[in-house]
Motif scaffolding. Structure first.
Motif, PDB file in Angstrom:
ATOM      1  N   GLU A 186       0.820  -1.211   0.000  1.00 52.50           N
ATOM      2  CA  GLU A 186       0.000   0.000   0.000  1.00 52.50           C
ATOM      3  C   GLU A 186       0.851   1.256   0.000  1.00 52.50           C
ATOM      4  O   GLU A 186       0.536   2.237  -0.673  1.00 52.50           O
ATOM      5  CB  GLU A 186      -0.939  -0.001   1.208  1.00 52.50           C
ATOM      6  N   SER A 187       1.929   1.225   0.756  1.00 49.99           N
ATOM      7  CA  SER A 187       2.785   2.417   0.819  1.00 49.99           C
ATOM      8  C   SER A 187       3.460   2.692  -0.520  1.00 49.99           C
ATOM      9  O   SER A 187       3.726   3.847  -0.858  1.00 49.99           O
ATOM     10  CB  SER A 187       3.844   2.256   1.917  1.00 49.99           C
ATOM     11  N   LEU A 188       3.728   1.626  -1.299  1.00 49.58           N
ATOM     12  CA  LEU A 188       4.324   1.792  -2.630  1.00 49.58           C
ATOM     13  C   LEU A 188       3.278   2.114  -3.683  1.00 49.58           C
ATOM     14  O   LEU A 188       3.627   2.550  -4.783  1.00 49.58           O
ATOM     15  CB  LEU A 188       5.071   0.515  -3.028  1.00 49.58           C
ATOM     16  N   GLY A 189       2.015   1.899  -3.354  1.00 48.87           N
ATOM     17  CA  GLY A 189       0.951   2.163  -4.311  1.00 48.87           C
ATOM     18  C   GLY A 189       0.785   1.071  -5.347  1.00 48.87           C
ATOM     19  O   GLY A 189       0.110   1.272  -6.352  1.00 48.87           O
ATOM     20  N   SER A 190       1.353  -0.115  -5.131  1.00 49.47           N
ATOM     21  CA  SER A 190       1.227  -1.196  -6.092  1.00 49.47           C
ATOM     22  C   SER A 190      -0.056  -1.993  -5.887  1.00 49.47           C
ATOM     23  O   SER A 190      -0.593  -2.566  -6.838  1.00 49.47           O
ATOM     24  CB  SER A 190       2.434  -2.139  -5.994  1.00 49.47           C
ATOM     25  N   VAL A 191      -0.534  -2.055  -4.657  1.00 48.89           N
ATOM     26  CA  VAL A 191      -1.787  -2.743  -4.339  1.00 48.89           C
ATOM     27  C   VAL A 191      -2.543  -1.882  -3.329  1.00 48.89           C
ATOM     28  O   VAL A 191      -1.948  -1.350  -2.383  1.00 48.89           O
ATOM     29  CB  VAL A 191      -1.542  -4.153  -3.749  1.00 48.89           C
ATOM     30  N   ASP A 192      -3.843  -1.752  -3.548  1.00 50.26           N
ATOM     31  CA  ASP A 192      -4.692  -1.027  -2.611  1.00 50.26           C
ATOM     32  C   ASP A 192      -5.601  -2.029  -1.917  1.00 50.26           C
ATOM     33  O   ASP A 192      -6.288  -2.811  -2.588  1.00 50.26           O
ATOM     34  CB  ASP A 192      -5.516   0.026  -3.352  1.00 50.26           C
ATOM     35  N   TYR A 193      -5.582  -2.030  -0.591  1.00 54.99           N
ATOM     36  CA  TYR A 193      -6.381  -2.973   0.182  1.00 54.99           C
ATOM     37  C   TYR A 193      -7.584  -2.260   0.791  1.00 54.99           C
ATOM     38  O   TYR A 193      -7.443  -1.197   1.406  1.00 54.99           O
ATOM     39  CB  TYR A 193      -5.544  -3.608   1.285  1.00 54.99           C
ATOM     40  N   ASP A 194      -8.748  -2.841   0.614  1.00 57.92           N
ATOM     41  CA  ASP A 194      -9.955  -2.382   1.285  1.00 57.92           C
ATOM     42  C   ASP A 194     -10.285  -3.357   2.410  1.00 57.92           C
ATOM     43  O   ASP A 194     -10.293  -4.586   2.196  1.00 57.92           O
ATOM     44  CB  ASP A 194     -11.135  -2.321   0.318  1.00 57.92           C
ATOM     45  N   VAL A 195     -10.562  -2.826   3.585  1.00 59.69           N
ATOM     46  CA  VAL A 195     -10.941  -3.653   4.737  1.00 59.69           C
ATOM     47  C   VAL A 195     -12.381  -3.322   5.103  1.00 59.69           C
ATOM     48  O   VAL A 195     -12.713  -2.159   5.367  1.00 59.69           O
ATOM     49  CB  VAL A 195     -10.007  -3.419   5.938  1.00 59.69           C
ATOM     50  N   TRP A 196     -13.214  -4.339   5.106  1.00 58.29           N
ATOM     51  CA  TRP A 196     -14.611  -4.197   5.507  1.00 58.29           C
ATOM     52  C   TRP A 196     -14.786  -4.874   6.862  1.00 58.29           C
ATOM     53  O   TRP A 196     -14.424  -6.032   7.045  1.00 58.29           O
ATOM     54  CB  TRP A 196     -15.542  -4.841   4.478  1.00 58.29           C
ATOM     55  N   LEU A 197     -15.370  -4.133   7.802  1.00 57.75           N
ATOM     56  CA  LEU A 197     -15.468  -4.593   9.197  1.00 57.75           C
ATOM     57  C   LEU A 197     -16.918  -4.648   9.638  1.00 57.75           C
ATOM     58  O   LEU A 197     -17.700  -3.723   9.374  1.00 57.75           O
ATOM     59  CB  LEU A 197     -14.681  -3.659  10.118  1.00 57.75           C
TER      60      LEU A 197
END
Length: 403
Positions: free
Chosen positions: A289-300
């Motif tokens: 995420e910090s590199l911007g290569s993958v974006d993670y969405d967390v649903w709680l």
């Protein structure tokens, strides 16, 4: 409160607005890129089909005598005349001599259809101006045609008809096909030259006519604001594809941000913001995420604590998947040691570095030597080969005659 704002500011610095834009609309950009690739493939297929056309190829930029109609001296005269005409006006004019339209399995029922189709196959004239000219002579059919690019107005048709009737046909009726073609070329060069305006005075050149009923001024190129090179149809297709891509992109965005229910207790879930979702990500995921290569969405699920982590790839981040840690954190840098030339290969050093597991590997790669294109060869040699044109288009304008 201040500390919380500072934490939010630090979190935002990890991701610029530009990177966020890529993250949010990556499916749309990927779809657009795919569309462009498909369009390029379609145009390549069209170009390949054009190269397999039943029409004879454009082997010479000025005169193509497939019927052995013209004698050698007249060919040289026509080539020199048209070359000078093109240098002066930037207008491409080509002579095509064949025995008969029926010699080619094109399905064209008339010399007019044959002339228009081969004009467009060759792409005569400038694409933006559509100012090409084709002089087609078919002695066995006893037919002649001057085909004009779509950029000419109706005065061009009238001038072409007067050239055929008053200059070319008198020669052709006497069996002097080669001489009549030369005279027709001279008339075309004189009458279609936008840099010259004849005064109406009689000229001894047999290719220059002085008909008081027909204006001696060169024809005007139409400026109706409508493209005649087929680009409007292409842009209609592109517009339709963009509309489809936009629809797909909106669908993907809706799919990502749609409301979700907990699979355990059926309670509506909440999508966490970028700062809050870090506690549910491991170190490797946070690094991506910090590199911007993958974006993670967390649903709680606020009720039972169930959460889901959904990865979304950024295909434009520039990072690749590392073969050691299987994370998309591998950067690749290419350094040219020495460049390739037309006579020798070059050398490049490839350095792969993983920002997650510290994997580092370098290797050298040979750069193939440069090759000269067919266009470079043709332009340097000045003759031979299949010559390309400016992509011009004809909508069937011009004039015809028979004897």
């Amino acid at each position: 409160m201040i500390g919380e704002l500072m934490m939010q500011g630090v979190a935002w610095t990890r991701r610029t607005w530009f990177t966020e834009l890529w993250h949010r609309y990556r499916y749309g950009f990927v779809a657009i890129a795919t569309t462009l690739i498909l369009l390029t493939s379609s145009f390549s297929t069209a170009a390949q089909n054009r190269s397999q056309s039943p029409y004879p190829p454009l082997l010479d930029p000025y005169v193509n005598d497939y019927g052995q109609v013209l004698n050698a001296n007249d060919k040289a005269t026509i080539r020199a005349t048209l070359a000078q005409f093109t240098n002066e006006t930037r207008i491409q004019a080509v002579v095509l001599a064949i025995n008969s339209v029926s010699d080619y399995r094109t399905g064209d029922a008339s010399i007019e259809a044959f002339a228009t189709n081969i004009f467009n196959t060759w792409g005569l004239g400038d694409r933006s101006r559509n100012d090409g000219i084709l002089i087609l002579v078919a002695p066995r059919d006893r037919r002649v045609r001057i085909e004009l690019g779509a950029g000419y107005d109706s005065s061009g048709d009238r001038i072409a008809q007067s050239i055929i009737d008053e200059v070319m046909l008198p020669y052709f009726r006497q069996g002097q096909i080669s001489q009549g073609t030369v005279a027709g070329v001279n008339a075309v060069v004189s009458r279609f030259n936008p840099t010259r305006v004849n005064s109406g005075a009689r000229n001894n050149n047999p290719g220059v006519i002085n008909n008081p009923g027909v204006s001696n001024a060169p024809p005007y190129l139409s400026n109706d604001g409508v493209s005649h090179d087929g680009s409007s149809e292409i842009w209609n297709i592109v517009g339709g594809l963009i509309a489809v891509v936009t629809g797909i992109s909106l669908f993907q965005i809706r799919r990502r941000y749609r409301k979700r229910s907990c699979p355990q207790c059926q309670t509506p879930m909440t999508r966490l913001d970028e700062m809050a979702d870090d506690q549910y990500l491991n170190r490797e995921e946070q690094r991506e995420e910090s590199l911007g290569s993958v974006d993670y969405d967390v649903w709680l699920c606020q009720s039972c604590g169930y959460h889901s982590v959904n990865p979304y790839q950024n295909y434009f981040s520039g990072y690749r998947r590392c073969s050691r840690c299987d994370r998309k954190t591998l950067s690749v840098r290419t350094q040219t040691i020495y460049s390739a030339t037309y006579t020798s290969t070059g050398l490049a050093r490839i350095t792969e570095t993983c920002q997650n597991c510290s994997y580092d590997h370098s290797y050298d790669r040979i750069i193939p030597h440069l090759t000269r294109s067919d266009n470079d060869h043709n332009s340097s040699s000045g003759s031979g080969g299949d010559h390309s044109s400016g992509g011009g288009h004809s909508s069937g304008g011009g004039a015809s005659g028979s004897w």
